[in-house]
Scaffold this motif. Structure first.
Motif, short mmCIF file in Angstrom:
data_model
loop_
_atom_site.label_atom_id
_atom_site.label_comp_id
_atom_site.label_asym_id
_atom_site.label_seq_id
_atom_site.Cartn_x
_atom_site.Cartn_y
_atom_site.Cartn_z
N SER A 144 48.77 101.62 15.31
CA SER A 144 48.62 101.79 13.87
C SER A 144 48.66 100.44 13.15
CB SER A 144 49.73 102.67 13.32
OG SER A 144 49.76 103.92 13.99
N HIS A 145 48.10 100.41 11.96
CA HIS A 145 48.24 99.30 11.01
C HIS A 145 47.51 98.02 11.41
CE1 HIS A 145 51.23 101.92 9.31
NE2 HIS A 145 52.02 101.80 10.35
N LEU A 146 46.64 98.10 12.41
CA LEU A 146 45.95 96.88 12.84
C LEU A 146 45.10 96.31 11.70
CD1 LEU A 146 45.47 94.99 15.23
CD2 LEU A 146 43.52 96.42 15.89
N ASP A 147 44.48 97.19 10.92
CA ASP A 147 43.61 96.74 9.84
C ASP A 147 44.24 96.90 8.46
OD1 ASP A 147 41.51 96.11 11.64
OD2 ASP A 147 40.96 98.24 11.73
N LYS A 190 50.90 88.58 7.50
CA LYS A 190 50.09 89.18 8.57
C LYS A 190 48.76 88.41 8.70
CE LYS A 190 48.56 93.84 9.97
NZ LYS A 190 47.10 93.76 10.00
N PHE A 191 48.28 88.27 9.92
CA PHE A 191 47.00 87.58 10.14
C PHE A 191 46.27 88.25 11.30
CE2 PHE A 191 49.88 85.53 13.06
CZ PHE A 191 49.10 85.18 14.17
N ASN A 192 45.00 88.03 11.37
CA ASN A 192 44.17 88.60 12.43
C ASN A 192 44.19 87.67 13.63
OD1 ASN A 192 42.33 89.88 14.05
ND2 ASN A 192 40.59 89.67 12.64
N GLY A 219 44.53 92.43 19.29
CA GLY A 219 44.57 93.89 19.34
C GLY A 219 45.89 94.47 18.92
N TRP A 220 46.83 93.62 18.48
CA TRP A 220 48.11 94.09 17.96
C TRP A 220 48.36 93.47 16.59
CZ3 TRP A 220 47.77 92.60 23.15
CH2 TRP A 220 47.99 93.63 24.10
N PRO A 221 49.02 94.17 15.68
CA PRO A 221 49.39 93.55 14.40
C PRO A 221 50.19 92.28 14.66
CG PRO A 221 49.78 95.92 14.33
CD PRO A 221 49.45 95.59 15.76
N SER A 222 49.81 91.21 13.98
CA SER A 222 50.46 89.92 14.22
C SER A 222 50.91 89.32 12.89
CB SER A 222 49.48 88.97 14.92
OG SER A 222 49.09 89.49 16.18
N PHE A 228 54.50 101.56 7.04
CA PHE A 228 54.03 100.68 5.97
C PHE A 228 54.35 101.29 4.61
CE2 PHE A 228 50.71 99.19 3.00
CZ PHE A 228 51.02 97.83 3.04
N VAL A 229 54.91 100.46 3.74
CA VAL A 229 55.21 100.87 2.38
C VAL A 229 54.46 99.97 1.43
CG1 VAL A 229 57.02 101.25 0.65
CG2 VAL A 229 57.52 101.64 3.08
N PRO A 230 53.40 100.48 0.76
CA PRO A 230 52.64 99.62 -0.14
C PRO A 230 53.45 99.24 -1.37
CG PRO A 230 51.89 101.89 -0.33
CD PRO A 230 52.88 101.85 0.82
N ASP A 231 53.15 98.07 -1.91
CA ASP A 231 53.82 97.65 -3.14
C ASP A 231 53.45 98.59 -4.28
OD1 ASP A 231 54.96 95.51 -1.87
OD2 ASP A 231 53.48 94.04 -2.57
#
Length: 420
Positions: free
Chosen positions: A324-327, A349-351, A355-358, A415-418
């Protein structure tokens, strides 16, 4: 010249004037395990001493081991001898506290409707009992029982099963059972019985059960506490005061569930945290001694999916590009899926193309790092500081300003959006 007598108090032979000894009364009470009973009744002003012991059985003298062995033989049908109950001998000054007051506290501080058990302790040795020394005590015991039965019936409880009989075959318990909870402060606190007050009031009123319409019927945590319980205070300071999980939680001093909700079994210790779903208990966590990771692991196994559990508790890894949350690129914060504590801001966060959230930086104080030499590699494991669950690993090939890459399993992030 003053005549001097001696009385055994707390395992010590104490010299007292004979006229003072004449004013001391005693009664023997069974409230389940004598450790908690001893602590509860010793707190009554006017009580001089509380001693743990065994009474009410057919054998004249017994030890703790012999009581347990006899109960086991009874369960197997090998004997019909009546076993002793675990009891306490309460010595009190009748000028400072009446027998009626002592018995009011007796009724209020355990559940007298459970027969041959008290909470999780099962067997005739844990029966509720009042063993009297004369007819006057017998009369007070019966009168208080009738009064308390009326209060219990009005509150929806069953019939009192307490044995009321003349005292016979009393044995003082071994020294290691005397003042047990003072010597072993990690013992559990009692729950204060049914929560039903003796008619005429009690020193500390127990609040009514929680109101169900103010709770989350689908999924709700309830913490059952007790007054003067150090473990409850520690749980509150270390867990409740920092609660950020989106799972609703409530606390109560009443040991009964909300109206029309059900517990699987009676509560026997505090704090007890119960997870209710659709108004029914599905799991509980009993006792707290500073073991936060153990508590969060218990909760995690109840609210995480099997896939999440494998990552969180078995240091698993999701296949690349499947989590989840990759994009996820919205402004907000990625949080621990159990505690709700912030872990990483989306602006860190960066791409990475892996293949994993980084992320190149965590929220300050949100994670802990641990050497990981598994699978023939030398890596730095990343765990959540709040729950202790496994999140992923840290590498030294990230972008500025940190130069670090926190490679995190997306399935153990929420994930909690602002707020806009």
């Amino acid at each position: 010249m003053v005549s001097i007598g001696r009385i055994l108090l707390g395992g010590m032979l104490i010299a007292m004037p004979m006229h003072a000894l004449a004013d001391v009364e005693s009664i023997v009470l069974g409230m389940g395990c004598f450790w908690g009973a001893e602590k509860r009744m010793s707190e009554i002003p006017g009580v001089i001493d509380v001693e743990s012991g065994y009474a009410g059985g057919d054998v004249e003298t017994v030890s703790y081991r012999e009581v347990l062995d006899l109960e086991a033989a009874r369960r197997r049908g090998k004997t019909d001898l009546r076993n002793h109950a675990e009891v306490i001998r309460v010595r009190f000054d009748p000028d400072r506290v009446s027998l009626e007051t002592v018995l009011k506290k007796f009724w209020e501080n355990h559940d007298p409707t459970q027969g041959d058990r008290q909470g999780n302790d099962r067997g005739s040795n844990y029966r509720s009992a009042i063993y009297t020394s004369d007819d006057a005590q017998q009369a007070v015991a019966i009168a208080t029982r009738e009064a308390y039965q009326q209060a219990l019936s009005a509150a929806g409880h069953g019939q009192i099963t307490t044995e009321i009989a003349p005292l016979r075959h009393y044995n003082r318990a071994e020294d290691d059972h005397q003042d047990y909870l003072k010597k072993n402060p990690n013992g559990y606190c009692g729950l204060g019985g049914t929560g039903v007050a003796f008619p005429g009031g009690m020193t500390k009123t127990v609040p009514p059960p929680l109101t169900a319409d103010r709770l989350n019927f689908a999924r709700q945590l309830i913490v059952f506490e007790a007054e003067d319980c150090p473990f409850c205070k520690r749980f509150r300071a270390e867990v409740l005061d920092h609660w950020t999980s989106d799972l609703p939680i409530a606390t109560t001093l009443n040991p009964r569930p909300p109206t029309d909700w059900t517990l699987e079994k009676s509560l026997f210790a505090t704090p007890t945290v119960v997870l209710f779903e659709q108004g029914r208990e599905v799991s509980r966590y009993t006792g707290y001694q500073g073991d936060k990771d153990r508590f969060w692991k218990w909760l995690g196994f109840r609210i995480l999916t099997p896939k999440q559990q494998r990552i969180a508790f078995e240091e698993g890894t999701e296949p690349a590009f499947t989590g989840s949350h990759l994009d996820e690129k919205r402004p907000g914060v990625f949080v621990d899926p159990i505690t709700g504590a912030p872990l990483f801001r989306s602006d860190a966060k960066f791409n990475s193309g892996t293949g994993w959230p980084s992320f190149f930086n965590p929220v300050e104080g949100a994670i802990t790092l641990h050497e990981d030499n598994s699978h023939g590699m030398r890596r730095m494991e990343v765990r959540s500081a709040s729950s202790g669950i496994h999140l992923g690993h840290r590498f030294d090939d990230g972008p500025p300003p940190s130069g670090k890459r926190y490679c995190i399993n997306g399935n153990v992030l929420s994930f909690v959006p602002d707020a806009e």
